[in-house]
Write a protein that holds these residues in place. Structure first.
Motif, PDB file in Angstrom:
ATOM      1  N   ARG A   1       6.008 -19.701 -13.586  1.00 23.70           N
ATOM      2  CA  ARG A   1       6.451 -19.912 -14.962  1.00 23.70           C
ATOM      3  C   ARG A   1       5.283 -20.268 -15.870  1.00 23.70           C
ATOM      4  N   LEU A   2       4.401 -21.150 -15.415  1.00 18.45           N
ATOM      5  CA  LEU A   2       3.243 -21.537 -16.229  1.00 18.45           C
ATOM      6  C   LEU A   2       2.293 -20.362 -16.422  1.00 18.45           C
ATOM      7  N   ALA A   3       2.104 -19.555 -15.351  1.00 13.95           N
ATOM      8  CA  ALA A   3       1.229 -18.391 -15.469  1.00 13.95           C
ATOM      9  C   ALA A   3       1.800 -17.392 -16.468  1.00 13.95           C
ATOM     10  N   ALA A   4       3.129 -17.208 -16.451  1.00 13.86           N
ATOM     11  CA  ALA A   4       3.755 -16.287 -17.395  1.00 13.86           C
ATOM     12  C   ALA A   4       3.609 -16.801 -18.827  1.00 13.86           C
ATOM     13  N   GLN A   5       3.735 -18.107 -19.021  1.00 11.59           N
ATOM     14  CA  GLN A   5       3.555 -18.671 -20.349  1.00 11.59           C
ATOM     15  C   GLN A   5       2.128 -18.483 -20.854  1.00 11.59           C
TER      16      GLN A   5
ATOM     17  N   ALA B   1       0.071 -16.107 -19.908  1.00 15.50           N
ATOM     18  CA  ALA B   1      -0.119 -14.688 -20.201  1.00 15.50           C
ATOM     19  C   ALA B   1       0.513 -14.321 -21.532  1.00 15.50           C
ATOM     20  N   SER B   2       1.674 -14.893 -21.807  1.00 13.68           N
ATOM     21  CA  SER B   2       2.332 -14.623 -23.093  1.00 13.68           C
ATOM     22  C   SER B   2       1.518 -15.163 -24.257  1.00 13.68           C
ATOM     23  N   MET B   3       0.932 -16.329 -24.070  1.00 15.14           N
ATOM     24  CA  MET B   3       0.078 -16.907 -25.116  1.00 15.14           C
ATOM     25  C   MET B   3      -1.135 -16.014 -25.367  1.00 15.14           C
ATOM     26  N   ALA B   4      -1.730 -15.497 -24.276  1.00 19.74           N
ATOM     27  CA  ALA B   4      -2.899 -14.631 -24.433  1.00 19.74           C
ATOM     28  C   ALA B   4      -2.533 -13.357 -25.179  1.00 19.74           C
TER      29      ALA B   4
ATOM     30  N   GLU C   1      -2.172 -14.160 -28.884  1.00 18.85           N
ATOM     31  CA  GLU C   1      -3.467 -14.356 -29.521  1.00 18.85           C
ATOM     32  C   GLU C   1      -4.148 -13.018 -29.788  1.00 18.85           C
ATOM     33  N   ASP C   2      -3.994 -12.069 -28.841  1.00 17.03           N
ATOM     34  CA  ASP C   2      -4.571 -10.738 -29.044  1.00 17.03           C
ATOM     35  C   ASP C   2      -3.916 -10.049 -30.230  1.00 17.03           C
ATOM     36  N   ASP C   3      -2.584 -10.220 -30.353  1.00 20.15           N
ATOM     37  CA  ASP C   3      -1.875  -9.612 -31.482  1.00 20.15           C
ATOM     38  C   ASP C   3      -2.332 -10.212 -32.804  1.00 20.15           C
TER      39      ASP C   3
ATOM     40  N   MET D   1      -1.269 -21.447 -29.413  1.00 23.88           N
ATOM     41  CA  MET D   1       0.045 -21.870 -28.967  1.00 23.88           C
ATOM     42  C   MET D   1      -0.105 -22.752 -27.743  1.00 23.88           C
ATOM     43  N   THR D   2       0.774 -23.671 -27.617  1.00 22.23           N
ATOM     44  CA  THR D   2       0.788 -24.575 -26.453  1.00 22.23           C
ATOM     45  C   THR D   2       2.087 -24.374 -25.724  1.00 22.23           C
TER      46      THR D   2
END
Length: 373
Positions: free
Chosen positions: A344-348, A350-353, A356-358, A370-371
């Motif tokens: 779950r933390l890894a998915a969060q 990855a979603s944050m990354a 940020e790219d967007d 984002m935190t």
């Protein structure tokens, strides 16, 4: 004139020793007699029960240092095999997910890249080898479970032997008392026989082994906590989307219950929303501790502190709506929950990354971060 008459002529050594046993043949026969197995007398059962000191020595055999070390090695074997089966299937799942991302990125009309072809090759290789290695781990864990049960049965056999010795000791005391009252006129036929401790132990172990051999796979492994933990890790590494584990009664069918799980919802573990936060500390759990009774999970330090503050170390489960009474001995480390938290933390992250790219693509360098929740 001849030196000796015909009746007293000289004799050769061979003639003199003719008919006598030679030293060599005599030594050979003695050696043969020594090599022959000695005839042992018939077995006689012990006449008197063991005394208190010998009984204590026997009772300590089942809890010796070597027995504890052997049990620790068996536990370590299950831990390593569980890590192996989850690692193997994790690798296959991760490769499949990576391949799916390449395909989604390429689209239906695009050309395959070298990276995608490499992923396809890796997935095919893992799909051929991982199931076989998984089966080998499964059979190995069952073998270790069998050895642990044999160790437990041996301990029980020692206790049964010790109790039987106590019974025979009481019989011997009664026998002495009766013979004293009867002026030693009790016939030997009425004196109860004393069974040797080795015979008692052998009978108890043989009975335990026969009882275990008569069990089915579900009784041997489906109700065993070590195998259940192994199976949960195995399932979690395959069904990473949270699909529930089939009921233990389905594990030993031809397909392991995987196709039957959706047919009977009453025989599967209900799928739950995975909350990665501790109900007590409200923080993300780093060392999840789960109750065997109610299956609720807490941060280990938080639940230990909570139960230590309760009278007698016993309290109702602090999870809202749960009425189960628990103690710290009801809890165990939950490796499956820890895996889910990490995913779950890894998915969060990855979603944050991705976000940020967007943002960088739209506005250039962005200072917005984002935190995790």
């Amino acid at each position: 004139m001849p030196l000796l008459s015909g009746s007293r002529r000289l004799q050769s050594a061979a003639e003199r020793n003719r008919g006598r046993p030679s030293a060599t043949s005599s030594s050979h026969s003695q050696s043969q007699r020594r090599d022959e197995p000695a005839e042992l007398p018939e077995y006689e059962p012990p006449t008197f029960p063991l005394d208190a000191e010998r009984r204590r020595a026997l009772s300590q055999l089942s809890s010796s240092k070597d027995a504890r070390k052997y049990e620790q090695q068996l536990d370590k074997s299950i831990e390593l095999l569980s890590a192996s089966v989850s690692g193997l299937n994790d690798r296959l799942s991760e490769r499949r997910e990576a391949l799916q991302k390449y395909r989604e990125k390429r689209g239906q009309d695009g050309d395959k890249s070298d990276q995608e072809r490499a992923q396809e090759k890796a997935v095919l290789m893992l799909e051929r080898t991982v199931p076989q290695l998984t089966d080998e781990c499964d059979h190995a864990v069952r073998g270790v479970v069998d050895l642990k049960m044999e160790l437990d049965d041996s301990r029980k056999a020692f206790k049964d032997m010790e109790r039987q010795i106590e019974v025979e000791l009481a019989r011997a005391a009664q026998r002495r008392s009766d013979r004293a009252d009867d002026d030693d006129d009790m016939p030997d036929a009425n004196i109860p026989a004393v069974t040797g401790p080795l015979q008692l132990l052998k009978e108890a172990k043989e009975k335990a082994a026969a009882d275990y051999a008569a069990m089915g796979l579900y009784q041997k492994y489906g109700l065993n906590n070590d195998y259940i933990g192994f199976k949960r890790l195995w399932h979690d590494s395959i069904e990473r989307d949270g699909k529930p584990l089939p009921d233990a009664s389905r594990w030993f069918t031809e397909n392991g219950g995987r196709d039957e799980a959706d047919d009977d919802e009453d025989l599967i573990i209900a799928e739950e929303h995975v909350d990665i936060r501790c109900p007590l500390s409200m923080g993300v759990m780093q060392d999840p501790y789960t109750s065997r009774k109610c299956k609720h999970t807490f941060e280990k330090s938080s639940i230990v502190e909570f139960l230590r503050s309760q009278r007698g170390g016993r309290a109702r489960c602090p999870q809202t709506g749960c009425r189960e009474e628990i103690t710290i001995s009801d809890f165990q480390p939950d490796h499956v929950m820890l895996r889910r938290i990490k995913r779950r933390l890894a998915a969060q992250q990855a979603s944050m990354a991705d976000d940020e790219d967007d943002d960088t693509g739209l506005d250039g360098d962005s200072d917005v971060k984002m935190t995790p929740d």
